[in-house]
Design a protein around this motif. Structure first.
Motif, PDB file in Angstrom:
ATOM      1  N   LYS A 165       0.877  -1.006   0.470  1.00 16.37           N
ATOM      2  CA  LYS A 165       0.169   0.043  -0.225  1.00 16.37           C
ATOM      3  C   LYS A 165       0.939   1.135   0.017  1.00 16.37           C
ATOM      4  O   LYS A 165       0.729   2.549  -0.179  1.00 16.37           O
ATOM      5  CB  LYS A 165      -1.026   0.234   1.462  1.00 16.37           C
ATOM      6  N   SER A 166       2.553   1.464   0.557  1.00 18.21           N
ATOM      7  CA  SER A 166       2.991   2.249  -0.006  1.00 18.21           C
ATOM      8  C   SER A 166       4.272   1.727  -0.081  1.00 18.21           C
ATOM      9  O   SER A 166       4.364   0.455  -0.088  1.00 18.21           O
ATOM     10  CB  SER A 166       3.351   2.923   1.846  1.00 18.21           C
ATOM     11  N   ASP A 167       5.171   2.507  -0.152  1.00 15.29           N
ATOM     12  CA  ASP A 167       6.828   2.168  -0.192  1.00 15.29           C
ATOM     13  C   ASP A 167       7.443   0.975   0.546  1.00 15.29           C
ATOM     14  O   ASP A 167       7.100   1.674   1.101  1.00 15.29           O
ATOM     15  CB  ASP A 167       7.268   3.414  -1.239  1.00 15.29           C
ATOM     16  N   VAL A 168       8.013   0.507  -0.091  1.00 18.37           N
ATOM     17  CA  VAL A 168       8.593  -0.371   0.620  1.00 18.37           C
ATOM     18  C   VAL A 168      10.180  -0.444   0.430  1.00 18.37           C
ATOM     19  O   VAL A 168      10.863  -1.091  -0.829  1.00 18.37           O
ATOM     20  CB  VAL A 168       7.940  -1.839   0.706  1.00 18.37           C
ATOM     21  N   ASN A 169      11.097  -0.586   1.595  1.00 24.88           N
ATOM     22  CA  ASN A 169      12.415  -1.222   1.540  1.00 24.88           C
ATOM     23  C   ASN A 169      12.598  -2.448   1.625  1.00 24.88           C
ATOM     24  O   ASN A 169      12.545  -3.073   2.435  1.00 24.88           O
ATOM     25  CB  ASN A 169      12.729   0.264   2.106  1.00 24.88           C
ATOM     26  N   ILE A 170      13.725  -2.916  -0.135  1.00 30.28           N
ATOM     27  CA  ILE A 170      13.968  -4.189   0.184  1.00 30.28           C
ATOM     28  C   ILE A 170      15.067  -3.951   0.005  1.00 30.28           C
ATOM     29  O   ILE A 170      15.989  -3.597  -1.453  1.00 30.28           O
ATOM     30  CB  ILE A 170      13.360  -4.807  -0.690  1.00 30.28           C
ATOM     31  N   ASP A 171      16.670  -4.623   0.494  1.00 33.92           N
ATOM     32  CA  ASP A 171      17.770  -4.588   0.088  1.00 33.92           C
ATOM     33  C   ASP A 171      18.720  -2.662  -0.335  1.00 33.92           C
ATOM     34  O   ASP A 171      18.744  -3.315  -1.186  1.00 33.92           O
ATOM     35  CB  ASP A 171      18.504  -5.703  -0.438  1.00 33.92           C
ATOM     36  N   GLY A 172      17.511  -2.076   0.226  1.00 27.67           N
ATOM     37  CA  GLY A 172      18.428  -0.921  -0.377  1.00 27.67           C
ATOM     38  C   GLY A 172      17.619  -0.224  -1.248  1.00 27.67           C
ATOM     39  O   GLY A 172      17.556   0.840  -2.379  1.00 27.67           O
ATOM     40  N   LEU A 173      16.373  -1.295  -2.095  1.00 27.80           N
ATOM     41  CA  LEU A 173      15.668  -0.960  -3.132  1.00 27.80           C
ATOM     42  C   LEU A 173      14.586   0.070  -3.214  1.00 27.80           C
ATOM     43  O   LEU A 173      13.659  -0.891  -2.221  1.00 27.80           O
ATOM     44  CB  LEU A 173      15.435  -1.785  -4.520  1.00 27.80           C
ATOM     45  N   GLY A 174      14.079   1.249  -3.482  1.00 27.99           N
ATOM     46  CA  GLY A 174      12.439   1.603  -3.092  1.00 27.99           C
ATOM     47  C   GLY A 174      11.321   0.889  -3.926  1.00 27.99           C
ATOM     48  O   GLY A 174      11.622   0.753  -5.856  1.00 27.99           O
ATOM     49  N   ILE A 175      10.640  -0.366  -3.970  1.00 27.28           N
ATOM     50  CA  ILE A 175       9.734  -1.064  -4.317  1.00 27.28           C
ATOM     51  C   ILE A 175       8.411   0.304  -3.941  1.00 27.28           C
ATOM     52  O   ILE A 175       7.791  -0.236  -2.904  1.00 27.28           O
ATOM     53  CB  ILE A 175       9.863  -2.205  -3.496  1.00 27.28           C
ATOM     54  N   PRO A 176       8.220   0.416  -5.437  1.00 25.11           N
ATOM     55  CA  PRO A 176       6.432   1.178  -5.173  1.00 25.11           C
ATOM     56  C   PRO A 176       5.840   0.993  -4.663  1.00 25.11           C
ATOM     57  O   PRO A 176       5.241  -0.693  -5.415  1.00 25.11           O
ATOM     58  CB  PRO A 176       6.769   1.901  -6.660  1.00 25.11           C
ATOM     59  N   ALA A 177       4.738   1.463  -4.243  1.00 25.34           N
ATOM     60  CA  ALA A 177       3.514   0.427  -3.784  1.00 25.34           C
ATOM     61  C   ALA A 177       2.615   0.153  -5.377  1.00 25.34           C
ATOM     62  O   ALA A 177       2.657   0.334  -6.888  1.00 25.34           O
ATOM     63  CB  ALA A 177       2.534   1.651  -3.493  1.00 25.34           C
ATOM     64  N   GLY A 178       1.970  -1.239  -4.977  1.00 25.75           N
ATOM     65  CA  GLY A 178       1.080  -2.076  -5.798  1.00 25.75           C
ATOM     66  C   GLY A 178       1.192  -3.031  -5.414  1.00 25.75           C
ATOM     67  O   GLY A 178       1.442  -4.102  -4.880  1.00 25.75           O
ATOM     68  N   LEU A 179       0.351  -4.217  -6.690  1.00 22.31           N
ATOM     69  CA  LEU A 179       0.481  -5.403  -6.577  1.00 22.31           C
ATOM     70  C   LEU A 179       1.323  -6.130  -7.064  1.00 22.31           C
ATOM     71  O   LEU A 179       2.120  -5.884  -8.600  1.00 22.31           O
ATOM     72  CB  LEU A 179      -0.684  -5.647  -7.445  1.00 22.31           C
ATOM     73  N   TYR A 180       1.989  -7.374  -7.014  1.00 22.48           N
ATOM     74  CA  TYR A 180       3.618  -8.240  -7.049  1.00 22.48           C
ATOM     75  C   TYR A 180       2.877  -9.220  -6.923  1.00 22.48           C
ATOM     76  O   TYR A 180       2.342  -9.919  -6.006  1.00 22.48           O
ATOM     77  CB  TYR A 180       4.552  -7.610  -6.403  1.00 22.48           C
ATOM     78  N   GLY A 190       4.441  -6.937   7.907  1.00 25.46           N
ATOM     79  CA  GLY A 190       3.355  -6.233   6.805  1.00 25.46           C
ATOM     80  C   GLY A 190       3.619  -5.803   6.466  1.00 25.46           C
ATOM     81  O   GLY A 190       2.395  -4.127   5.831  1.00 25.46           O
ATOM     82  N   ASP A 191       4.562  -5.065   5.892  1.00 21.71           N
ATOM     83  CA  ASP A 191       5.005  -4.040   4.682  1.00 21.71           C
ATOM     84  C   ASP A 191       3.799  -4.768   3.320  1.00 21.71           C
ATOM     85  O   ASP A 191       3.375  -3.603   2.669  1.00 21.71           O
ATOM     86  CB  ASP A 191       6.185  -3.829   3.744  1.00 21.71           C
ATOM     87  N   PHE A 192       3.915  -5.939   3.336  1.00 27.17           N
ATOM     88  CA  PHE A 192       2.737  -6.581   1.806  1.00 27.17           C
ATOM     89  C   PHE A 192       2.019  -7.563   2.811  1.00 27.17           C
ATOM     90  O   PHE A 192       2.192  -8.082   3.898  1.00 27.17           O
ATOM     91  CB  PHE A 192       3.979  -7.644   1.037  1.00 27.17           C
ATOM     92  N   LEU A 193       1.285  -7.332   1.826  1.00 26.54           N
ATOM     93  CA  LEU A 193      -0.115  -8.245   2.345  1.00 26.54           C
ATOM     94  C   LEU A 193      -0.404  -9.188   1.216  1.00 26.54           C
ATOM     95  O   LEU A 193      -0.166  -8.512  -0.007  1.00 26.54           O
ATOM     96  CB  LEU A 193      -1.209  -7.213   2.282  1.00 26.54           C
ATOM     97  N   ILE A 194      -0.900 -10.526   1.538  1.00 27.25           N
ATOM     98  CA  ILE A 194      -0.787 -11.482   0.919  1.00 27.25           C
ATOM     99  C   ILE A 194      -2.214 -11.063   0.372  1.00 27.25           C
ATOM    100  O   ILE A 194      -3.432 -11.236   1.160  1.00 27.25           O
ATOM    101  CB  ILE A 194      -1.208 -12.990   1.701  1.00 27.25           C
ATOM    102  N   ALA A 195      -2.600 -11.068  -0.770  1.00 30.64           N
ATOM    103  CA  ALA A 195      -3.748 -10.771  -1.854  1.00 30.64           C
ATOM    104  C   ALA A 195      -4.316 -12.000  -1.839  1.00 30.64           C
ATOM    105  O   ALA A 195      -6.154 -12.026  -2.023  1.00 30.64           O
ATOM    106  CB  ALA A 195      -3.464 -10.021  -2.955  1.00 30.64           C
ATOM    107  N   ARG A 196      -4.345 -12.466  -2.792  1.00 33.26           N
ATOM    108  CA  ARG A 196      -4.280 -13.933  -2.920  1.00 33.26           C
ATOM    109  C   ARG A 196      -3.745 -15.163  -3.666  1.00 33.26           C
ATOM    110  O   ARG A 196      -2.838 -14.833  -3.803  1.00 33.26           O
ATOM    111  CB  ARG A 196      -5.614 -13.756  -4.047  1.00 33.26           C
ATOM    112  N   GLU A 197      -3.560 -16.585  -3.527  1.00 33.43           N
ATOM    113  CA  GLU A 197      -3.353 -17.520  -3.925  1.00 33.43           C
ATOM    114  C   GLU A 197      -3.553 -17.218  -5.308  1.00 33.43           C
ATOM    115  O   GLU A 197      -4.889 -17.655  -5.929  1.00 33.43           O
ATOM    116  CB  GLU A 197      -3.358 -18.653  -2.825  1.00 33.43           C
ATOM    117  N   LEU A 198      -2.525 -17.621  -5.926  1.00 26.86           N
ATOM    118  CA  LEU A 198      -2.835 -17.859  -8.044  1.00 26.86           C
ATOM    119  C   LEU A 198      -2.898 -19.037  -8.077  1.00 26.86           C
ATOM    120  O   LEU A 198      -1.643 -19.809  -7.515  1.00 26.86           O
ATOM    121  CB  LEU A 198      -1.814 -17.385  -8.644  1.00 26.86           C
TER     122      LEU A 198
END
Length: 90
Positions: free
Chosen positions: A13-28, A82-90
């Motif tokens: 829902k907001s930017d997430v920082n992983i290993d120094g990289l700024g992952i923008p909000a979105g669906l992944y 809680g930076d990423f929420l699990i939306a659904r299983e594919l």
């Protein structure tokens, strides 16, 4: 050895920082794997998450330098915090 895992969708829902990289909000998309019994004894989290980024995702990532078609990042800590929420299983 961990299982193959299952594909899940993660929402930031907001930017997430992983290993120094700024992952923008979105669906992944990510792979969720369960640890086996030997790994659990070593204090490995029961479930681990590997975030999959394609070329389009990488263009929006702050801090990424290069011309890659895709990348995988360990998102286990971000999911558990809680930076990423699990939306659904594919």
């Amino acid at each position: 050895m961990p299982s193959r895992g299952k594909i899940v969708e993660l929402v930031a829902k907001s930017d997430v920082n992983i290993d120094g990289l700024g992952i923008p909000a979105g669906l992944y998309k990510a792979t969720e794997r369960k640890a086996d019994i030997l790994q659990r004894r070593k204090n490995v989290p029961e479930k681990t998450y590997e975030l999959h980024l394609n070329a389009q995702n990488l263009k929006a990532v702050r801090g990424f330098i290069g011309d890659a078609r895709g990348a995988s990042l360990d998102a286990t800590r971000a999911v558990h915090e809680g930076d990423f929420l699990i939306a659904r299983e594919l």
